[in-house]
Motif scaffolding. Structure first.
Motif, PDB file in Angstrom:
ATOM      1  N   UNK A  93      32.241  18.159  44.133  1.00  0.00           N
ATOM      2  CA  UNK A  93      31.125  18.242  45.090  1.00  0.00           C
ATOM      3  C   UNK A  93      30.585  19.654  45.253  1.00  0.00           C
ATOM      4  N   UNK A  94      31.097  20.568  44.456  1.00  0.00           N
ATOM      5  CA  UNK A  94      30.675  21.960  44.603  1.00  0.00           C
ATOM      6  C   UNK A  94      29.306  22.186  43.963  1.00  0.00           C
ATOM      7  N   UNK A  95      28.379  22.703  44.759  1.00  0.00           N
ATOM      8  CA  UNK A  95      27.063  23.037  44.198  1.00  0.00           C
ATOM      9  C   UNK A  95      26.625  24.438  44.562  1.00  0.00           C
ATOM     10  N   UNK A  96      27.491  25.122  45.298  1.00  0.00           N
ATOM     11  CA  UNK A  96      27.173  26.486  45.720  1.00  0.00           C
ATOM     12  C   UNK A  96      28.437  27.306  45.509  1.00  0.00           C
ATOM     13  N   UNK A  97      28.327  28.391  44.754  1.00  0.00           N
ATOM     14  CA  UNK A  97      29.550  29.100  44.370  1.00  0.00           C
ATOM     15  C   UNK A  97      29.465  30.603  44.582  1.00  0.00           C
ATOM     16  N   UNK A  98      30.634  31.224  44.705  1.00  0.00           N
ATOM     17  CA  UNK A  98      30.717  32.678  44.636  1.00  0.00           C
ATOM     18  C   UNK A  98      31.521  33.026  43.392  1.00  0.00           C
ATOM     19  N   UNK A  99      30.887  33.777  42.508  1.00  0.00           N
ATOM     20  CA  UNK A  99      31.565  34.188  41.274  1.00  0.00           C
ATOM     21  C   UNK A  99      32.167  35.565  41.510  1.00  0.00           C
ATOM     22  N   UNK A 100      33.447  35.680  41.217  1.00  0.00           N
ATOM     23  CA  UNK A 100      34.121  36.972  41.392  1.00  0.00           C
ATOM     24  C   UNK A 100      34.444  37.583  40.032  1.00  0.00           C
ATOM     25  N   UNK A 101      33.947  38.812  39.796  1.00  0.00           N
ATOM     26  CA  UNK A 101      34.350  39.576  38.620  1.00  0.00           C
ATOM     27  C   UNK A 101      34.774  40.940  39.159  1.00  0.00           C
ATOM     28  N   UNK A 102      36.055  41.266  39.013  1.00  0.00           N
ATOM     29  CA  UNK A 102      36.547  42.473  39.681  1.00  0.00           C
ATOM     30  C   UNK A 102      37.498  43.240  38.794  1.00  0.00           C
ATOM     31  N   UNK A 103      37.814  44.453  39.219  1.00  0.00           N
ATOM     32  CA  UNK A 103      38.839  45.249  38.553  1.00  0.00           C
ATOM     33  C   UNK A 103      39.891  45.588  39.602  1.00  0.00           C
ATOM     34  N   UNK A 104      41.077  45.046  39.416  1.00  0.00           N
ATOM     35  CA  UNK A 104      42.154  45.312  40.355  1.00  0.00           C
ATOM     36  C   UNK A 104      43.123  46.322  39.776  1.00  0.00           C
ATOM     37  N   UNK A 105      43.832  46.989  40.683  1.00  0.00           N
ATOM     38  CA  UNK A 105      44.770  48.017  40.271  1.00  0.00           C
ATOM     39  C   UNK A 105      45.963  47.349  39.578  1.00  0.00           C
ATOM     40  N   UNK A 106      46.289  47.766  38.344  1.00  0.00           N
ATOM     41  CA  UNK A 106      47.260  47.009  37.539  1.00  0.00           C
ATOM     42  C   UNK A 106      48.673  46.967  38.131  1.00  0.00           C
ATOM     43  N   UNK A 107      49.138  48.082  38.681  1.00  0.00           N
ATOM     44  CA  UNK A 107      50.522  48.099  39.154  1.00  0.00           C
ATOM     45  C   UNK A 107      50.699  47.127  40.308  1.00  0.00           C
ATOM     46  N   UNK A 108      49.701  47.122  41.199  1.00  0.00           N
ATOM     47  CA  UNK A 108      49.783  46.225  42.340  1.00  0.00           C
ATOM     48  C   UNK A 108      49.795  44.754  41.893  1.00  0.00           C
TER      49      UNK A 108
END
Lengths: 834, 374
Positions: free
Chosen positions: A359-374
Motif C-alpha cells: 500500500x506504499x505510494x509515498x516514500x522517503x529514500x535514504x542515501x547516506x554515509x555512516x561512520x564505519x567503526x560505529x
C-alpha cells in the motif's frame, strides 16, 4: 559476494574470447579472490522447449492428460503425462527430460527426474510450471493462477522445439562468488560498477557508467515537506533524504529481477528490489521508508515537514527490525528516528514500523554515509550483519549517495506503472564538509625499487588513470591523487599506489632477484640447540613426542598439586570447562598414558611446549612499559610407564634426565628432595641442578595419582620435567680430554647385606673413604631382596675397579683394600659381606 | 698289566669298530670349533688321545697283533683326521647354529618426533641454510604486539578475520576492589592470533638488517572440526634490509617452496590484503593431488573434480607482502631507510597436506597408533 557476468557487461565490454574460467583467474590474479563461478544454465540442464502436438485424456485419472510433445528429437514425439489445467495444443512449454532436476510443484528440494509411469501411463519427462524450474515468483505467479497447477506457457519466446530452456529464457548468466575477506579494504569493489572498473583497466576498454547526467536532483531548494536533522555529524558524514510521492509500481522491470535473481536476491517488493539493485550496482546501500508511516507515527497534520533525525539511540530504546526481531539499543548506536522513535538502525537494518508494503505510494529514500567503526560496532553488538552494514563498515565514498539517489529516482520512473510518474516533493542533503582526496607523492625510483624491476612509466600511468587516479608531476616524482571512492581509507601512502600498479602488471611477471646480504652466520638460539639435542636423544631412548593444545580443565589438574589461582584464564572460551592455560605438561601426558595403556608393554612419552603462570615475568607488553606478559617458559616433560617397582623406575628416569641433558652438553646434579605435593611416590622426588641453577624436577608417580587416573598399579610411572628456559641462559660445557691409563686395572665385586634403611649413597661414601685413592670407580650392579636375605635387609652388589697411575697393582694391595672396605662397612652400617 | 693296557693292546676288531663308530658320531655331533677341538683331542690328541695310545702301544705287542691291528689303526687315524678336517670346514662355512631367516626383525628402542616437529625442522633447516635466525615470542601476548603494532587498531575490520581469545592473567585471591583502578590502565592480553607480533619483537631484539623465521603456535577463537582447530602452528618469515623488493620476496618464496615440495611445484602470486603489509600478496601452489590425477588421465584433462583444490588446480599457501611502513616504525625501524618483506603460512596445514592427514585433531590426540606412522 556474488557478481553477475551479464550485469558486468552493462558497464564494460568483456572480450568474447574470454571464458568464465579465464575471467575468474584474471580477477584472482589482479583484483580479488574468486572462490568459484556457476553457470546459471546448469540449473536448466536436460530441459528443452517442447511443442504440444496433441492432448488426450488420461485413461485412469480425471485431472491428468497425456500430451504428445515435439521436443526437437528427430523422428520421435514424447508421451508426457501432465496435470496442468492450461495445457493446450500448439503451445510451447518447458519440458524437463529425465536427468533434469526440478522442484515438485515449486516447493522443497530439487529432485532428479526419471522416466516413469504415472497411473499406468509412461511419461518421458515433465511439462513444467515456472516454480518447478526455479523461475522467480513473479514469473511463477503468472502461471499459477486459479485452481490447480498452471504450466509455464512460453509460446511468446517463439523458440524452436528442442532449444535448451536456458537459451530460450535467457538464463545464460555466469555468477562469480568473490571472497568477502579479500574485499576487506576495498569498499568500492562491493558492487558491479567497482568490479567493472577493474576489468576496464585490465582489458583496456572504456567504463560505461549508468547515465544519470540530465537527471540531477536539485537538493535543498526543492520542497519543504521533509526535514533532516543530523544530530551526530561525526557518525554520519552525509545524509540525503528524498521524499517521493505518487509511487505506483506493480512490478519492477524484468531485467532488474533477472539480475537480482542471478546474484541470489529473490525479488521481494518492487521498492526493495530497486534499492537492492542500486546497492549491488553502485555499492551504496539505499533504504526506502514508507513516508506515510513516518507521518502517521508523529500524528502531525499535513503541511508540517516530516522529520528524519539521525541521532544516537537512547538507553533502553527498542526497535523491531525488518526481520521481525525486537532489538534493544544502547547509546553508542546510531539510529534514524522520526520525531518520536527510531525507524531504522542506521546502516544496519530498517524498522518494521516504517517498512514499505503493497500500500506504499509515498516514500522517503535514504542515501547516506555512516561512520564505519560505529556501524561495525553496532552490527557486532547486535549480531546482525547485512549487505548494508558490510558495505558501510568498509568506509564508503561520501560522493556516492548523491549519485545513488539520482539512480534510484531514475529506476523508479523506469518501473512506474503506465500513466504514473513518481513525484519528487522534497530532497534534502545534509553533509559535513567532504574533503577532497590529497595527492600522494610517488618517487618513481621507489616504484622500481619496491617492485624490484623497472616499471614502464606509460603502463603504470595507464593503470592509475584507468582506476580513476589522477597523475601529475615530473619524470622523477609523480603526484598521484586517488579517486574519492579509494581515498576513504584504503589509499593514503606511496606503497598503496605501488600496489595498484604492481597487481595490474601481474606479480608473476616480475623477474627473479635475490637480495645481497652478509655471509656472516646468524646467531643460533639456545632453544634451537637444546631442542635439536634433547629430542633426538629421547627418540633414541624410545620416547614418542606428543603435542597438546595448551587448554586445561580443572578436573584434569587434580592430583598434580596445581592451584586455580596461578592459572592464566581465558575470558571468552569456546569450551568454558577448559578455560585455563596449562601450567604443567603432565596432565596431558598422563591422559595419553591412559589413552594408550592397552597398546604396549612400555610407554615413553614427552611433550615440549610452553606452560603459563598467572604472574608477569615474561616480556614487556610494549617497549618501555612496566607491565609484563605472563611468565611462560618452554618446558619439556617426560613420562615413562613400565611394569617395575618405584625404586627401579626412579633409577631409570633419573638416568634418562641425566643422559638427555648430557647429550645437550649439560652436566646435571640430581638431588633428592622432600616432595611438597602428592604427585610423587614417597621418597622419589628429585630436583635437577645445572651449574647450580634449578633446571627441573622429577620422581615416580604416587599410588594416589595412578589410582585417580585409572592406571595399572603394577606399573610405575617415572616423571621428569626440564625447564628449557632455565638452561637457555647457561653455556654448555665442553668435555676435557683425560689421558688414557697406562697400567691395568683390577676388578673386584663386593656384595654387602645391610638394613633396608641404609641408603646406597652412604655405603658409597664409606667404600670410597675406606678404599683410598686406588679405587678409581665404583658401580652398583644389583640390588637384591628375598631368598637368602633376611627380612628388612637388602643386598647391594658393587663392582670396584682399582688402578694405580704409576705401576701394576699387586693382588695383596687389593686384598688389603677389600678388607678395609669390609671392616668399614661392618663398623659403620653393620654390613655383612656375602 | 693294567686293565687299560689290556684293553688297549688286546683290542678286538669289534672294539676297534665300536671306537670308530663312537668317534664318528662324536665328530658328527659337534656344533662348534671348540667342541670339535675336544673331540679331536679325545681320539687323536698327541698326549693321550685314545687312538694315539693304541698306536703307541703297538710296539709292545706280538707281531701278529701288530700286523693285524697296525694297518687298521693307521687307516682309522687317517679316517678320523679326515672327518675332523671335513667337519671343521663345514662349521667354518655353515656357522654353528640353525637359522630361520624369516623370523621378524627385532627393532632397537626407537621413539618418534611428532610430525609437526619433523616438518618444522625441515623448514628451519631450509631457512637457517639461507641465513635466517629462528626467533620466538610469547603465546600469551599483549594486544599491542598482536594487533596495534601491526596496523590493526581495535576498530579495524581486519580484526574480524581473526577471532581472538582474551585472557586474564591476574593472580586471584588478592583484593579485587583495590586493583580496579590499576587494572583499567593495564593493557589487555590475548592468545596470539598470529606469529606476526614476533616481527616487532625481533626488530626490537635484533635490529636491522634482519632475517628471521618464527615458527609458533597461534590461537583462534572458533569452533573446531576435522579441518579447524582453535590452536595450531604457523611459520612467519621476515627480512629487512635496504631496498628489499617484491622480486626478492617472490624469489625467496620460490626457493624455499621448491626445496620443500620439489622442483615441479607451480607457484602463483596474486594480490591479497593484510593490514601489516603493503603491497600484500597471496601465494598459491599447484595442487599435488590433482597434478597426479591429471597426469594419469591426460585425456579428460578438464574434468578432474579434485576434493582438495575443487578443480582449480591451485591451493592457497601463504600470505605475504612488503612490510607496511607503520609496522617498521612500530618496530623502531626507519621506513625511509629500510624496507622488508614478511610472509606467513600454516605449518599444521602443511603437515596435513604432506602426510594426507584428514582430521586436524589427530595431531593433538596423543594416540601412539597415529604418532607411530611418521
Amino acid at each position: 559476494m556474488k557478481i553477475s557476468l551479464n550485469w558486468l557487461r552493462d558497464y564494460v565490454e568483456i572480450p568474447k574470447s574470454i571464458n568464465p574460467r579465464e575471467l575468474a583467474e584474471k580477477l584472482s590474479l589482479h583484483v580479488v579472490e574468486v572462490e568459484g563461478f556457476e553457470h546459471e544454465a546448469e540449473l536448466f540442464e536436460h530441459m528443452v522447449v517442447g511443442k504440444v502436438v496433441s492432448i488426450e485424456k488420461h485413461p485412469n485419472a480425471d485431472k491428468l492428460s497425456v500430451c504428445t510433445v515435439d521436443a526437437g528429437i528427430a523422428g520421435t514425439k514424447l508421451n508426457i503425462v501432465c496435470g496442468g489445467k492450461n495445457v493446450r495444443e500448439g503451445v510451447l512449454v518447458a519440458v524437463a527430460l529425465p536427468g533434469s532436476k526440478v522442484k515438485w510443484h515449486g516447493e522443497g528440494e530439487l529432485v532428479e527426474l526419471k522416466e516413469t509411469a504415472v497411473r499406468g501411463v509412461k511419461s518421458y519427462g515433465m511439462i513444467c510450471a515456472g516454480g518447478e524450474i526455479g523461475l522467480d515468483e513473479v514469473q511463477a505467479r503468472q502461471t499459477i493462477v486459479g485452481d490447480g497447477l498452471q504450466i509455464l506457457d512460453i509460446s511468446n519466446t517463439r523458440a524452436k522445439p528442442g532449444t535448451p530452456i536456458a537459451q530460450a529464457l535467457g538464463k545464460e548468466d555466469v555468477v562469480f562468488e568473490i571472497s568477502n575477506v579479500s574485499l576487506s579494504n576495498r569498499p568500492d569493489l562491493w558492487s558491479h560498477v567497482g568490479i567493472a572498473r577493474e576489468l576496464s583497466t585490465l582489458f583496456n576498454k572504456p567504463l560505461r557508467l549508468p547515465n544519470v547526467s540530465n537527471q540531477e536532483l536539485r537538493m535543498r531548494d526543492k520542497g519543504k515537506e521533509l526535514s533532516v536533522q543530523v544530530v551526530d555529524k561525526n557518525l554520519c558524514a552525509r545524509y540525503i533524504g528524498v521524499l517521493i510521492e505518487n509511487v505506483h509500481i506493480a512490478i519492477t522491470l524484468e531485467w532488474i529481477r533477472k539480475r537480482l535473481m542471478a546474484v541470489g536476491q529473490r525479488p521481494i517488493h518492487p521498492l526493495v528490489d530497486i534499492s537492492n539493485y542500486v546497492m549491488f550496482e553502485l555499492g551504496q546501500p539505499v533504504h526506502i521508508f514508507d513516508a506515510a508511516k513516518i507521518a502517521e507515527s508523529r500524528g502531525t497534520t499535513r503541511g508540517i515537514a516530516r522529520t528524519i533525525v539521525v541521532r544516537k539511540a537512547k538507553r533502553g530504546e527498542k526497535i523491531k527490525t525488518l526481520d521481525g526481531v525486537e532489538r534493544e539499543l544502547d547509546e553508542t548506536m546510531l539510529v534514524i528516528a522520526d520525531a518520536r522513535e527510531p525507524v531504522a538502525i542506521a546502516g544496519v537494518m530498517g524498522g518494521e514500523n516504517s517498512g514499505v508494503s503493497e500500500h506504499t505510494h509515498s516514500i522517503v529514500v535514504e542515501c547516506a554515509t555512516f561512520e564505519p567503526i560505529s556501524i561495525r560496532k553496532t552490527s557486532g553488538k547486535l549480531g546482525v550483519k547485512t549487505d548494508a552494514s558490510q558495505r558501510f563498515e568498509k568506509s564508503l565514498d561520501p560522493h556516492l549517495p548523491a549519485y545513488a539517489a539520482v539512480r534510484v529516482r531514475q529506476l523508479l520512473r523506469a518501473c512506474a506503472d503506465k500513466g504514473t510518474t513518481p513525484d519528487v516533493r522534497s530532497a534534502v542533503d545534509v553533509s559535513s564538509k567532504i574533503s577532497a582526496p590529497k595527492p600522494i607523492r610517488l618517487p618513481l625510483e621507489a616504484l622500481n625499487r619496491r617492485i624490484g624491476t623497472p616499471v614502464p612509466r606509460a603502463r603504470a600511468k595507464k593503470i592509475l588513470l584507468g582506476l580513476g587516479f589522477t597523475v601529475r608531476g615530473t619524470a622523477k616524482e609523480w603526484r598521484v591523487t586517488p579517486p574519492s571512492w579509494r581515498a576513504t581509507r584504503d589509499v593514503s601512502l606511496p606503497e598503496d599506489i605501488i600496489e595498484e600498479i604492481g597487481r595490474h602488471l601481474d606479480y608473476n611477471t616480475i623477474p627473479d632477484a635475490l637480495p645481497a646480504f652478509s655471509i656472516a652466520p646468524p646467531p643460533v638460539s639456545a632453544h634451537y640447540q637444546l631442542e635439536r639435542a634433547l629430542k633426538p636423544f629421547l627418540a633414541g631412548a624410545g620416547f614418542y613426542e606428543v603435542e597438546h593444545k595448551p587448554f586445561i580443565n580443572p578436573s584434569e589438574w587434580h592430583g598434580f598439586g596445581l592451584e586455580r589461582e596461578d592459572h592464566v584464564e581465558i575470558i571468552n572460551p569456546i569450551d568454558p570447562s577448559a578455560r585455563y592455560m596449562r601450567q604443567s605438561l603432565l596432565p596431558g601426558l598422563f591422559s595419553d598414558l591412559r589413552l594408550n595403556r592397552g597398546g604396549m608393554d612400555a610407554l615413553r612419552l614427552y611433550e615440549w611446549g610452553r606452560v603459563f603462570f598467572a604472574q608477569g615475568g615474561g616480556d614487556a607488553v610494549k617497549r618501555g612499559v612496566d607491565q609484563r606478559v605472563p611468565h611462560q617458559p618452554v618446558t619439556l616433560s617426560l613420562v615413562s610407564c613400565e611394569e617395575t617397582d618405584a625404586e627401579e623406575m626412579l633409577r631409570r628416569v633419573k638416568g634418562t634426565a641425566q643422559e638427555a641433558l648430557r647429550a645437550a652438553g649439560y652436566l646435571v646434579e640430581v638431588k633428592t628432595v622432600a616432595a611438597a605435593v602428592s604427585l610423587y611416590h614417597a621418597g622419589t622426588a628429585f630436583s635437577l641442578f645445572v651449574q647450580g641453577a634449578h633446571a627441573g624436577e622429577g620422581g615416580v608417580a604416587s599410588e594416589a595419582l595412578k589410582v585417580a587416573l585409572g592406571l595399572l598399579s603394577k606399573s610405575s610411572v617415572g616423571i621428569a620435567t626440564i625447564v628449557v628456559d632455565a638452561l637457555a641462559g647457561l653455556t654448555p660445557s665442553v668435555p676435557t680430554y683425560m689421558p688414557l691409563p697406562e697400567y691395568p686395572a683390577v676388578q673386584r665385586d663386593l656384595a654387602i647385606v645391610v638394613e633396608e634403611g641404609v641408603a646406597y649413597d652412604e655405603i658409597k661414601k664409606s667404600v670410597r673413604n675406606a678404599a683410598g685413592p686406588l679405587l678409581t670407580s665404583l658401580a652398583l650392579f644389583d640390588v637384591f631382596r628375598g631368598k637368602g636375605i633376611p627380612q628388612g635387609k637388602k643386598s647391594l652388589a658393587l663392582r670396584l675397579i682399582f688402578r694405580a697411575q704409576d705401576r701394576t697393582l699387586k693382588s695383596a694391595e687389593i686384598d688389603d683394600c677389600m678388607h678395609a672396605i669390609a671392616d668399614a662397612l661392618a663398623h659403620a652400617w653393620a654390613g655383612v659381606v656375602r | 698289566m693294567s686293565p687299560l693296557t689290556r684293553h688297549e693292546t688286546n683290542m678286538s676288531d669289534i672294539e676297534m669298530h665300536k671306537m670308530e663308530q663312537d668317534a664318528l658320531a662324536a665328530i658328527e655331533a659337534t656344533r662348534s670349533l671348540s667342541e670339535l677341538k675336544q673331540v679331536r683331542a679325545r681320539y687323536l690328541g698327541r698326549a693321550d688321545g685314545a687312538l694315539t695310545l693304541i698306536l703307541r702301544k703297538l710296539g709292545t705287542v706280538s707281531i701278529e697283533e701288530r700286523t693285524r691291528l697296525g694297518p687298521l689303526a693307521q687307516s682309522l687315524k687317517a679316517k678320523l683326521e679326515q672327518r675332523c678336517d671335513a667337519k671343521e670346514q663345514e662349521i667354518l662355512h655353515r656357522g654353528t647354529s640353525p637359522v630361520d631367516a624369516t623370523l621378524p626383525p627385532r627393532h632397537p628402542l626407537n621413539g618418534k618426533l611428532h610430525p609437526l616437529t619433523q616438518v618444522r625442522w625441515q623448514l628451519e633447516d631450509i631457512f637457517t641454510r639461507m641465513g635466517f635466525i629462528i626467533a620466538d615470542g610469547p603465546e600469551v601476548e599483549s594486544e599491542w604486539y598482536n594487533f596495534d603494532a601491526l596496523n590493526m587498531p581495535s576498530w579495524h575490520p581486519a580484526r574480524d578475520m581473526q577471532d581472538t581469545f582474551y585472557v586474564n592473567a591476574e593472580r586471584r585471591g588478592t583484593s579485587r576492589l583495590s586493583q580496579t583502578r590499576e587494572d583499567a590502565k593495564k593493557m589487555r592480553l590475548v592468545l596470539r592470533t598470529q606469529t606476526s607480533p614476533v616481527q616487532i619483537r625481533a626488530m626490537e631484539k635484533y635490529g636491522v638488517p634482519l632475517r628471521c623465521i618464527v615458527p609458533g603456535r597461534v590461537y583462534r577463537n572458533e569452533a573446531t572440526d576435522a579441518r579447524h582447530e582453535n590452536a595450531f602452528w604457523q611459520i612467519e618469515g621476515l627480512m629487512i634490509d635496504k631496498d628489499i623488493s617484491l622480486a626478492h620476496l617472490i624469489t625467496v618464496a620460490k626457493i624455499f617452496l621448491k626445496d620443500l615440495l620439489g622442483d615441479d611445484i607451480g607457484i602463483r602470486v596474486r594480490p591479497g590484503y593484510f593490514p601489516f603489509t603493503e603491497p600484500s600478496i597471496e601465494m598459491d601452489i599447484t595442487c599435488q593431488l590433482c597434478t597426479e590425477q591429471r597426469g594419469k588421465s591426460a585425456q579428460n584433462n578438464a574434468e578432474v573434480k579434485c576434493p582438495v583444490c575443487k578443480g582449480t588446480e591451485w591451493l592457497e599457501f601463504m600470505g605475504a607482502g612488503l612490510v607496511h611502513p607503520f609496522v617498521l616504525n612500530a618496530g623502531g625501524v626507519d621506513p625511509k631507510k629500510y624496507s622488508g618483506f614478511a610472509f606467513g603460512f600454516g605449518l599444521t596445514r602443511l603437515v596435513m597436506m604432506k602426510y594426507g592427514v584428514s582430521d586436524i585433531r589427530l595431531l593433538t590426540s596423543g594416540d601412539i597408533r597415529f604418532l607411530k606412522q611418521f
